[in-house]
Design an enzyme around this catalytic site. Sequence first.
Site, mmCIF file in Angstrom:
data_model
loop_
_atom_site.group_PDB
_atom_site.id
_atom_site.type_symbol
_atom_site.label_atom_id
_atom_site.label_comp_id
_atom_site.label_asym_id
_atom_site.label_seq_id
_atom_site.Cartn_x
_atom_site.Cartn_y
_atom_site.Cartn_z
ATOM 1 C CG HIS A 1 -1.764 1.199 1.382
ATOM 2 N ND1 HIS A 1 -3.113 1.197 1.142
ATOM 3 C CD2 HIS A 1 -1.458 2.463 1.757
ATOM 4 C CE1 HIS A 1 -3.593 2.408 1.363
ATOM 5 N NE2 HIS A 1 -2.603 3.197 1.741
ATOM 6 C CD GLU A 2 1.738 3.584 3.614
ATOM 7 O OE1 GLU A 2 2.041 4.710 3.149
ATOM 8 O OE2 GLU A 2 0.626 3.355 4.126
ATOM 9 C CG HIS B 1 0.479 6.189 -0.750
ATOM 10 N ND1 HIS B 1 -0.615 6.903 -1.172
ATOM 11 C CD2 HIS B 1 0.037 5.431 0.286
ATOM 12 C CE1 HIS B 1 -1.667 6.593 -0.431
ATOM 13 N NE2 HIS B 1 -1.293 5.694 0.464
#
Length: 145
Positions: A64-65, A68
């Site tokens: 998820h990170e 980004h």
Amino acid sequence: MTLTDYVREVSLADFGKPFKHQASWNRRLRTTGGRFFPKDGHLDFNPKILEEHGETVFRQIVRHELCHYHLYFEGLGFRHKDQAFKELLDQVDGLRYAPRLQSHQANYLYICQHCGQAYDRKRPINLAVFACGRCHGRLIEKNQS
């Protein structure tokens, strides 16, 4: 293996792109699994997620990170609401939301006398001032056992 090395490994394996910055643990994170800092590109992760939910869930949070991270440096939409972020997150099987931590310990339980709505709180509330948010009924304190 350090956290940064682990994130680099996940980045290469799941995205096919290198992770060129630092990753670190941040025990102060309460409700999130991790954070991306666009200013300097580093990532922070919540160690309690790994302890309570295991490596599979933690790897999904790293993905998820990294969504980004990679979208930001490619100049694409890297925020949660952006379509590019949602599509990449689906492709790499990342978690949309961090799972709730079990270490949250509520010390006070309040019940609405009218509708039965329960409220868990760490700190006490003034029952003469506060009422139920759903029906505006009177709250009573229940003992936690």
